[in-house]
Design a protein around this motif. Sequence first.
Motif, PDB file in Angstrom:
ATOM      1  N   VAL A  34       0.872  -1.174   0.000  1.00 41.85           N
ATOM      2  CA  VAL A  34       0.000   0.000   0.000  1.00 41.85           C
ATOM      3  C   VAL A  34       0.908   1.223   0.000  1.00 41.85           C
ATOM      4  CG1 VAL A  34      -1.822   1.241   1.237  1.00 41.85           C
ATOM      5  CG2 VAL A  34      -1.737  -1.263   1.333  1.00 41.85           C
ATOM      6  N   THR A  35       0.678   2.140  -0.930  1.00 42.33           N
ATOM      7  CA  THR A  35       1.467   3.367  -1.009  1.00 42.33           C
ATOM      8  C   THR A  35       0.866   4.395  -0.055  1.00 42.33           C
ATOM      9  OG1 THR A  35       2.034   2.942  -3.323  1.00 42.33           O
ATOM     10  CG2 THR A  35       2.244   5.215  -2.558  1.00 42.33           C
ATOM     11  N   LEU A  36       1.698   4.952   0.836  1.00 41.38           N
ATOM     12  CA  LEU A  36       1.210   5.933   1.807  1.00 41.38           C
ATOM     13  C   LEU A  36       1.290   7.345   1.230  1.00 41.38           C
ATOM     14  CD1 LEU A  36       2.721   4.526   5.136  1.00 41.38           C
ATOM     15  CD2 LEU A  36       0.710   3.799   3.847  1.00 41.38           C
ATOM     16  N   HIS A  37       0.475   8.244   1.787  1.00 40.78           N
ATOM     17  CA  HIS A  37       0.358   9.594   1.209  1.00 40.78           C
ATOM     18  C   HIS A  37       1.597  10.440   1.491  1.00 40.78           C
ATOM     19  CE1 HIS A  37      -1.411  13.188  -0.406  1.00 40.78           C
ATOM     20  NE2 HIS A  37      -2.472  12.491  -0.755  1.00 40.78           N
ATOM     21  N   GLN A  38       2.042  11.163   0.467  1.00 40.95           N
ATOM     22  CA  GLN A  38       3.253  11.966   0.589  1.00 40.95           C
ATOM     23  C   GLN A  38       3.064  13.223   1.427  1.00 40.95           C
ATOM     24  OE1 GLN A  38       5.627  12.270  -3.143  1.00 40.95           O
ATOM     25  NE2 GLN A  38       4.116  10.858  -3.956  1.00 40.95           N
ATOM     26  N   ASP A  39       1.843  13.584   1.723  1.00 43.91           N
ATOM     27  CA  ASP A  39       1.633  14.723   2.624  1.00 43.91           C
ATOM     28  C   ASP A  39       2.229  14.418   3.996  1.00 43.91           C
ATOM     29  OD1 ASP A  39       0.369  16.146   0.692  1.00 43.91           O
ATOM     30  OD2 ASP A  39      -1.661  15.961   1.516  1.00 43.91           O
ATOM     31  N   GLN A  40       2.308  13.133   4.329  1.00 46.30           N
ATOM     32  CA  GLN A  40       2.825  12.756   5.639  1.00 46.30           C
ATOM     33  C   GLN A  40       4.204  12.092   5.596  1.00 46.30           C
ATOM     34  OE1 GLN A  40      -0.675  12.025   4.945  1.00 46.30           O
ATOM     35  NE2 GLN A  40      -0.982  14.001   5.937  1.00 46.30           N
ATOM     36  N   LEU A  41       4.452  11.244   4.579  1.00 49.85           N
ATOM     37  CA  LEU A  41       5.729  10.515   4.504  1.00 49.85           C
ATOM     38  C   LEU A  41       6.256  10.549   3.080  1.00 49.85           C
ATOM     39  CD1 LEU A  41       4.133   7.639   6.444  1.00 49.85           C
ATOM     40  CD2 LEU A  41       6.306   8.519   7.247  1.00 49.85           C
ATOM     41  N   GLN A  65     -12.087   5.148   2.201  1.00 48.19           N
ATOM     42  CA  GLN A  65     -12.300   5.051   3.658  1.00 48.19           C
ATOM     43  C   GLN A  65     -11.076   4.500   4.405  1.00 48.19           C
ATOM     44  OE1 GLN A  65     -14.223   3.327   1.423  1.00 48.19           O
ATOM     45  NE2 GLN A  65     -16.013   4.677   1.291  1.00 48.19           N
ATOM     46  N   LEU A  66     -10.132   3.899   3.664  1.00 52.93           N
ATOM     47  CA  LEU A  66      -8.995   3.250   4.324  1.00 52.93           C
ATOM     48  C   LEU A  66      -8.052   4.299   4.936  1.00 52.93           C
ATOM     49  CD1 LEU A  66      -7.959   0.308   4.720  1.00 52.93           C
ATOM     50  CD2 LEU A  66      -6.416   0.716   2.799  1.00 52.93           C
ATOM     51  N   ARG A  67      -7.663   4.057   6.173  1.00 52.59           N
ATOM     52  CA  ARG A  67      -6.736   4.946   6.871  1.00 52.59           C
ATOM     53  C   ARG A  67      -5.544   4.143   7.378  1.00 52.59           C
ATOM     54  NH1 ARG A  67      -9.312   7.786   4.576  1.00 52.59           N
ATOM     55  NH2 ARG A  67     -10.599   9.585   5.153  1.00 52.59           N
ATOM     56  N   VAL A  68      -4.423   4.846   7.544  1.00 55.03           N
ATOM     57  CA  VAL A  68      -3.188   4.207   7.990  1.00 55.03           C
ATOM     58  C   VAL A  68      -2.627   5.000   9.165  1.00 55.03           C
ATOM     59  CG1 VAL A  68      -0.921   3.363   7.263  1.00 55.03           C
ATOM     60  CG2 VAL A  68      -2.740   3.591   5.565  1.00 55.03           C
ATOM     61  N   LEU A  69      -2.264   4.300  10.232  1.00 53.67           N
ATOM     62  CA  LEU A  69      -1.630   4.931  11.388  1.00 53.67           C
ATOM     63  C   LEU A  69      -0.247   4.306  11.559  1.00 53.67           C
ATOM     64  CD1 LEU A  69      -4.639   4.690  13.865  1.00 53.67           C
ATOM     65  CD2 LEU A  69      -3.874   6.772  12.704  1.00 53.67           C
ATOM     66  N   LYS A 103       1.906  16.873  20.614  1.00 52.18           N
ATOM     67  CA  LYS A 103       2.558  16.490  19.346  1.00 52.18           C
ATOM     68  C   LYS A 103       2.522  14.967  19.151  1.00 52.18           C
ATOM     69  CE  LYS A 103       5.665  20.425  18.932  1.00 52.18           C
ATOM     70  NZ  LYS A 103       6.149  20.903  20.221  1.00 52.18           N
ATOM     71  N   PHE A 104       1.736  14.276  19.976  1.00 54.06           N
ATOM     72  CA  PHE A 104       1.666  12.819  19.933  1.00 54.06           C
ATOM     73  C   PHE A 104       1.071  12.343  18.609  1.00 54.06           C
ATOM     74  CE2 PHE A 104      -0.437   8.735  21.310  1.00 54.06           C
ATOM     75  CZ  PHE A 104       0.737   8.031  21.553  1.00 54.06           C
ATOM     76  N   LEU A 105       0.154  13.134  18.073  1.00 57.50           N
ATOM     77  CA  LEU A 105      -0.504  12.761  16.819  1.00 57.50           C
ATOM     78  C   LEU A 105      -0.125  13.742  15.724  1.00 57.50           C
ATOM     79  CD1 LEU A 105      -2.599  10.743  15.611  1.00 57.50           C
ATOM     80  CD2 LEU A 105      -4.337  12.448  16.098  1.00 57.50           C
ATOM     81  N   LYS A 106       0.471  13.225  14.650  1.00 55.15           N
ATOM     82  CA  LYS A 106       0.873  14.061  13.516  1.00 55.15           C
ATOM     83  C   LYS A 106       0.079  13.641  12.287  1.00 55.15           C
ATOM     84  CE  LYS A 106       5.600  13.692  15.319  1.00 55.15           C
ATOM     85  NZ  LYS A 106       6.211  14.986  15.572  1.00 55.15           N
ATOM     86  N   GLY A 107       0.123  14.467  11.248  1.00 59.11           N
ATOM     87  CA  GLY A 107      -0.517  14.085   9.987  1.00 59.11           C
ATOM     88  C   GLY A 107      -1.969  14.492   9.923  1.00 59.11           C
ATOM     89  N   LEU A 108      -2.800  13.598   9.398  1.00 61.80           N
ATOM     90  CA  LEU A 108      -4.222  13.909   9.230  1.00 61.80           C
ATOM     91  C   LEU A 108      -4.853  14.247  10.571  1.00 61.80           C
ATOM     92  CD1 LEU A 108      -5.391  11.013   6.861  1.00 61.80           C
ATOM     93  CD2 LEU A 108      -4.855  13.359   6.215  1.00 61.80           C
ATOM     94  N   GLN A 109      -5.785  15.189  10.538  1.00 58.40           N
ATOM     95  CA  GLN A 109      -6.444  15.580  11.780  1.00 58.40           C
ATOM     96  C   GLN A 109      -7.380  14.470  12.260  1.00 58.40           C
ATOM     97  OE1 GLN A 109      -8.632  19.251  11.585  1.00 58.40           O
ATOM     98  NE2 GLN A 109      -8.679  19.470  13.795  1.00 58.40           N
ATOM     99  N   VAL A 110      -7.281  14.160  13.537  1.00 51.65           N
ATOM    100  CA  VAL A 110      -8.167  13.167  14.147  1.00 51.65           C
ATOM    101  C   VAL A 110      -8.818  13.815  15.357  1.00 51.65           C
ATOM    102  CG1 VAL A 110      -8.300  10.916  15.292  1.00 51.65           C
ATOM    103  CG2 VAL A 110      -6.692  11.250  13.400  1.00 51.65           C
ATOM    104  N   ALA A 154      -0.816   9.881  11.309  1.00 54.44           N
ATOM    105  CA  ALA A 154      -2.077   9.478  10.672  1.00 54.44           C
ATOM    106  C   ALA A 154      -2.014   9.843   9.196  1.00 54.44           C
ATOM    107  CB  ALA A 154      -3.252  10.189  11.341  1.00 54.44           C
ATOM    108  N   THR A 155      -2.240   8.865   8.333  1.00 58.23           N
ATOM    109  CA  THR A 155      -2.161   9.106   6.896  1.00 58.23           C
ATOM    110  C   THR A 155      -3.173   8.238   6.151  1.00 58.23           C
ATOM    111  OG1 THR A 155      -0.630   9.270   5.007  1.00 58.23           O
ATOM    112  CG2 THR A 155      -0.235   7.470   6.561  1.00 58.23           C
ATOM    113  N   GLN A 156      -3.076   8.230   4.825  1.00 55.00           N
ATOM    114  CA  GLN A 156      -4.007   7.449   4.003  1.00 55.00           C
ATOM    115  C   GLN A 156      -3.267   6.963   2.757  1.00 55.00           C
ATOM    116  OE1 GLN A 156      -7.144  10.231   2.972  1.00 55.00           O
ATOM    117  NE2 GLN A 156      -5.669  11.874   2.723  1.00 55.00           N
ATOM    118  N   VAL A 157      -3.979   6.284   1.890  1.00 56.66           N
ATOM    119  CA  VAL A 157      -3.366   5.789   0.648  1.00 56.66           C
ATOM    120  C   VAL A 157      -3.084   6.994  -0.253  1.00 56.66           C
ATOM    121  CG1 VAL A 157      -3.641   4.183  -1.274  1.00 56.66           C
ATOM    122  CG2 VAL A 157      -4.745   3.693   0.911  1.00 56.66           C
TER     123      VAL A 157
END
Length: 400
Positions: free
Chosen positions: A41-48, A194-198, A338-345, A372-375
């Motif tokens: 699964v390719t992760l989103h470049q906004d985060q990684l 809908q798929l999310r990746v942590l 700062k425990f949670l980075k990336g997509l807002q949760v 927190a990221t996505q595909v």
Amino acid sequence: MASEKPQVMVTCTAPVNIAVIKYWGKRDEALILPINSSLSVTLHQDQLKTTTTAAISKDFTEDRIWLNGREEDVRQPRLQACLREIRRLAQKQRTAGDGDALPLSLSYKVHVASVNNFPTAAGLASSAAGYACLAYTLAQVYGVEGDLSEVARRGSGSACRSLYGGFVEWQMGKQADGTDSIAQQVAPEWHWPQLRVLVLVVSAEKKLTGSTVGMQTSVETSALLKFRAEAVVPARMTEMTRYIKERDFHGFAQLTMKDSNQFHATCLDTFPPISYLNDTSRRIIQLVHRFNAHHGQTKVAYTFDAGPNAVIFTLDDTVAEFVAAVRHSFPPTANGDKFLKGLQVIPSLLSDELKAALAMEPTPGGVQYIIATQVGPGPQVLDDPHVHLLGPDGLPQRVA
């Protein structure tokens, strides 16, 4: 130092990919050909992501490379293999008359600067993103077109999977020369919205046993690895492809966990044994199974590459509750904000029933932070000249 501006300068980004059917072991060390196919699964470049700038100039006296601001040895064999392969393809294209318009000489030396926005060599697939980005950027600089699987693969096997977005399979191939060992997209990045990746970062430390050495030892000593490659993986590839195409989370999640567990079992079956997981990794596995048992269905899945960091797959409606469960089980010792980075949760409250079901003594600081990221999509060319990592003199100008 260069006296004039480089003839060509290009900056690209490439993503991290996480295998859900693992690649472990090569049938050819030099060409980096795997003993089994794999699926990621390719992760989103906004985060990684890895960002790479490559420049060529008639004034450069040697090939040079900088990684995360530090100059590295350009003679490193895998780096040389990528450069050789790109230059060979560029030469081949020219000879065929496709590249007559290229106003540059293949004899020009290249300068490369690359940065990751995530920990390197900690089991977060940094080499996959790095070599995919290198291959893609060099291809733009030298005007090479077509599939770059072979170039990226020469740097790091799983890098060929980072050349595409979405869900990607790397076919092991049968040919001795590796021409059919290529990556292909199974489904695009928008296929399963809908798929999310942590990504649960347990340790950003460099791992004790590198993947290359680990794989070699496993191939030589593990009977389980041989059985896995020949008898287990082919059916799992077919199954996993079906689950992805049908967006069947239950099937996808269960198979992802089973394949991760089997990969780590082959590491333990290696002699001497290799252990990439630590106590926190094992507690995360326990947390996931208890979370799922409480809900009476598989709502969360884990997978671990060659390192202690967990990659969690879930659906968007479960993210908030699972993040709360992680925070409860591994409370941050500092920088809680700062425990949670990336997509807002939006944080959710844990029910007393779930807390009781988890039945875990909290381990403060066990998880350093969550991304927190996505595909996401495959490599991108950045058109803005301000993002170049090399200055007009062809030397690094900043660390992003």
